[in-house]
Scaffold this active site. Sequence first.
Site, PDB file in Angstrom:
ATOM      1  CB  CYS A   2      34.442  27.320  32.930  1.00  0.00           C
ATOM      2  SG  CYS A   2      35.808  26.724  33.941  1.00  0.00           S
ATOM      3  NE  ARG A  30      29.520  30.631  33.812  1.00  0.00           N
ATOM      4  CZ  ARG A  30      28.584  30.448  34.733  1.00  0.00           C
ATOM      5  NH1 ARG A  30      27.639  31.323  34.881  1.00  0.00           N
ATOM      6  NH2 ARG A  30      28.588  29.383  35.507  1.00  0.00           N
ATOM      7  CD1 TRP A  78      38.847  32.376  37.468  1.00  0.00           C
ATOM      8  CD2 TRP A  78      38.461  30.536  38.664  1.00  0.00           C
ATOM      9  NE1 TRP A  78      39.262  32.616  38.757  1.00  0.00           N
ATOM     10  CE2 TRP A  78      39.046  31.502  39.514  1.00  0.00           C
ATOM     11  CE3 TRP A  78      38.145  29.296  39.201  1.00  0.00           C
ATOM     12  CZ2 TRP A  78      39.299  31.267  40.871  1.00  0.00           C
ATOM     13  CZ3 TRP A  78      38.396  29.053  40.544  1.00  0.00           C
ATOM     14  CH2 TRP A  78      38.966  30.039  41.362  1.00  0.00           C
ATOM     15  CG  ASN A 104      31.237  25.550  35.177  1.00  0.00           C
ATOM     16  OD1 ASN A 104      32.221  25.881  35.836  1.00  0.00           O
ATOM     17  ND2 ASN A 104      30.021  25.977  35.452  1.00  0.00           N
ATOM     18  N   GLY A 105      33.053  23.115  36.551  1.00  0.00           N
ATOM     19  CA  GLY A 105      32.868  22.437  37.838  1.00  0.00           C
ATOM     20  C   GLY A 105      34.123  21.687  38.242  1.00  0.00           C
ATOM     21  CD  GLU A 488      30.069  46.322  47.450  1.00  0.00           C
ATOM     22  OE1 GLU A 488      30.410  45.316  48.095  1.00  0.00           O
ATOM     23  OE2 GLU A 488      30.007  46.338  46.212  1.00  0.00           O
ATOM     24  CE  LYS A 492      32.718  46.015  43.882  1.00  0.00           C
ATOM     25  NZ  LYS A 492      31.574  45.371  44.436  1.00  0.00           N
ATOM     26  CD  GLU A 495      35.418  42.981  43.430  1.00  0.00           C
ATOM     27  OE1 GLU A 495      35.424  41.806  43.064  1.00  0.00           O
ATOM     28  OE2 GLU A 495      34.377  43.572  43.741  1.00  0.00           O
ATOM     29  CG  HIS A 511      36.536  49.319  70.536  1.00  0.00           C
ATOM     30  ND1 HIS A 511      36.537  49.318  71.912  1.00  0.00           N
ATOM     31  CD2 HIS A 511      35.389  49.951  70.164  1.00  0.00           C
ATOM     32  CE1 HIS A 511      35.429  49.900  72.359  1.00  0.00           C
ATOM     33  NE2 HIS A 511      34.725  50.301  71.312  1.00  0.00           N
ATOM     34  CE  LYS A 614      28.950  39.760  37.729  1.00  0.00           C
ATOM     35  NZ  LYS A 614      29.109  40.910  38.640  1.00  0.00           N
TER      36      LYS A 614
HETATM   37  O1  M6R Z   1      26.640  36.031  42.005  1.00  0.00           O
HETATM   38  P1  M6R Z   1      26.684  36.342  43.474  1.00  0.00           P
HETATM   39  O2  M6R Z   1      25.965  37.596  43.808  1.00  0.00           O
HETATM   40  O3  M6R Z   1      26.213  35.191  44.315  1.00  0.00           O
HETATM   41  O4  M6R Z   1      28.204  36.561  43.796  1.00  0.00           O
HETATM   42  C1  M6R Z   1      28.623  36.783  45.116  1.00  0.00           C
HETATM   43  C2  M6R Z   1      30.056  37.274  45.148  1.00  0.00           C
HETATM   44  O5  M6R Z   1      30.915  36.333  44.574  1.00  0.00           O
HETATM   45  C3  M6R Z   1      30.210  38.609  44.409  1.00  0.00           C
HETATM   46  O6  M6R Z   1      29.368  39.587  44.938  1.00  0.00           O
HETATM   47  C4  M6R Z   1      31.662  39.099  44.505  1.00  0.00           C
HETATM   48  O7  M6R Z   1      31.983  39.426  45.818  1.00  0.00           O
HETATM   49  C5  M6R Z   1      31.882  40.282  43.562  1.00  0.00           C
HETATM   50  N1  M6R Z   1      33.085  40.095  42.816  1.00  0.00           N
HETATM   51  C6  M6R Z   1      32.005  41.569  44.273  1.00  0.00           C
HETATM   52  O8  M6R Z   1      32.208  42.639  43.411  1.00  0.00           O
END
Ligand code: M6R
Length: 619
Positions: A2, A30, A78, A104-105, A488, A492, A495, A511, A614
């Site tokens: 959060c 966050r 969150w 937060n936590g 990657e 993208k 998500e 395979h 995030k």
């Molecule tokens: O802040 P971080 O780089 O440690 O975060 C790692 C992942 O949570 C982050 O890269 C996540 O996969 C992204 N949403 C990808 O776009």
Amino acid sequence: MCGIIGYVGASTSGRGLDVALEALRRLQYRGYDSAGIVAANQDGLSHVKRAGKLEVLEAQLEAEPLPAASAVIGHTRWATHGGPTDVNAHPHLSEDGSVAVVHNGILENHAQLRRELTEAGVKFVSETDTEVAAHLLAHAYAAQGDLTDAMTSVVQRLEGAFTLLAVAADNPHVVVGARRTSPLVVGLGEGENFLGSDVAAFVAQTTSALELGQDQVATITPDSVTITDFDGNLAEAKPFTVDWDASAAVKGGFATFMDKEIHDEPNAVRDTLLGRTTGPGGALQLDELRIDESVLRSVDKIVVIACGTAAYAGHVAKYAIEHWCRVPVEVELAHEFRYRDPVVTEKTLVVAISQSGETMDTIMAVRHAREQGAKVVAVVNTMGSTIARESDAALYTHAGPEVAVASTKAFLAQIAATYLLGLYLAQLRGTMFADEVRTVLAELETMPAKIQSVIDGEGDIKALADSMRDVTSVLYLGRHVGFPVAMEGALKLKELAYIHAEGFAAGELKHGPIALIEDGQAVFVVVPSPRGRDVLHDKVLSNIQEIRARGARTLVVAEEGDTAVTEYADKVLWVPRTPTLLAPLVAVVPLQIFACALATAKGLDVDQPRNLAKSVTVE
Ligand code: M6R
């Protein structure tokens, strides 16, 4: 997971509320399923909290403004315990309204504390773990009469990871914060001070900050900051200056943060390289790498720990570092690492990659690695973050604030930073000659312009995305460094556009995954350069033919001038000529633009995709 802001100023005015709202806008990455604010003045506490995005809270505040305040705390959530409802949103007030908290936590012993409090007659109104902290704090405050003392005694009773901020109705000149494992930083102003879950909370107000250590309590008033440990003893906090430009965290004319952050990529790479090639004779110099050179020379294994996109940056780095340093490199998802009893010794160099520096899985893996005697280098983007602090050395990526949940510019900066690390180790260990290091550095320095040229061609990629808005499944193939790029690209799309997408190693196709190919199946193929690694190039070309023969629609990312691909491609997305190991820095860009554009075409929220935050600050 959060966002938290605390503000205290010398006068009772509207500034505290403005600062808090601005902070919540910047902290939405966050968490964004509910938000709330509590304002403290001589008349006590007033608060408002609402489920939904921040705009819902803002509309409510517009309709019914909170009174001017000298202290304000705010929260963007969150949800973990209890769904995203008005009642579960933060702040949480004690029954008597004497204190309010944001959190937060996760409080792991909340059930037991809730039972105790309920037996003592407390009536809970929410389903959150946080509410226990509000009630405990009110009882402690009533008994002790000092908010800092009360916080210090409450945190002794809490288990888990938490950042808590509190204000009291009868003292609108103080905000108290406490942290265990979850992040909290102090912002230092003139006649005002701030607490934030990261510097984005207050970077628009001040760049002067303090890093809090583990298990510390911070008490801020308009003109003082006092730090103690959880036993109430005075403690030190490390001062630092935030080098982010506040304007970097606003959209600056772009429709979305993600779009803007893709356009920031040339600068993210340029700034990450800047000033690191200034050693004698143009040697690579990494001042921040404060680990004894003899230790770095004796390293016999490198383990990269990271999650999500950061882990894919690690996969890319593996190819380069092994090639340059002749040291085995393992890449491990941070959440798997510590639970599988990894072989880590004093000769292992662990590289923790994280944009936020607050990913709990990565923090726990860093701690585990250090307990085993390994040295840890953090490759992080956020100054003063937990991973940077808890590692032996921090090599910052200078991507600037990344606000969109989907990581883009940080990925490129992570690749650039890990490449610098690899070249530095190669230079130190003598596995590359100085001129070879200089050649790669010179090539790296040409990358920002090449990335820019891919971005300049975005119109074509956006048109492709637009034409594919009804697609339900997309596959991504790559080989060598193109393999993590494919993964990657798929991440993208998943998500952002909520489309089933998978990245495969092109060689793995036969395979199993080739069974997925049917008429019209869209497949992105990241083709290696035909120069240098021609064997790889030809093999991927064969893969394209294999899938095309089975009906796939082939969308090919290829190097300019690679005319051999055109015959087998339904669409070619050209990227500039680049040495193989550096190619991910350009090859991933069309895939990022594509995912962003497809999600936009589908009318989705690109910056805040569903179910995600995030910064994943819970395990
Ligand atoms: O802040 P971080 O780089 O440690 O975060 C790692 C992942 O949570 C982050 O890269 C996540 O996969 C992204 N949403 C990808 O776009």
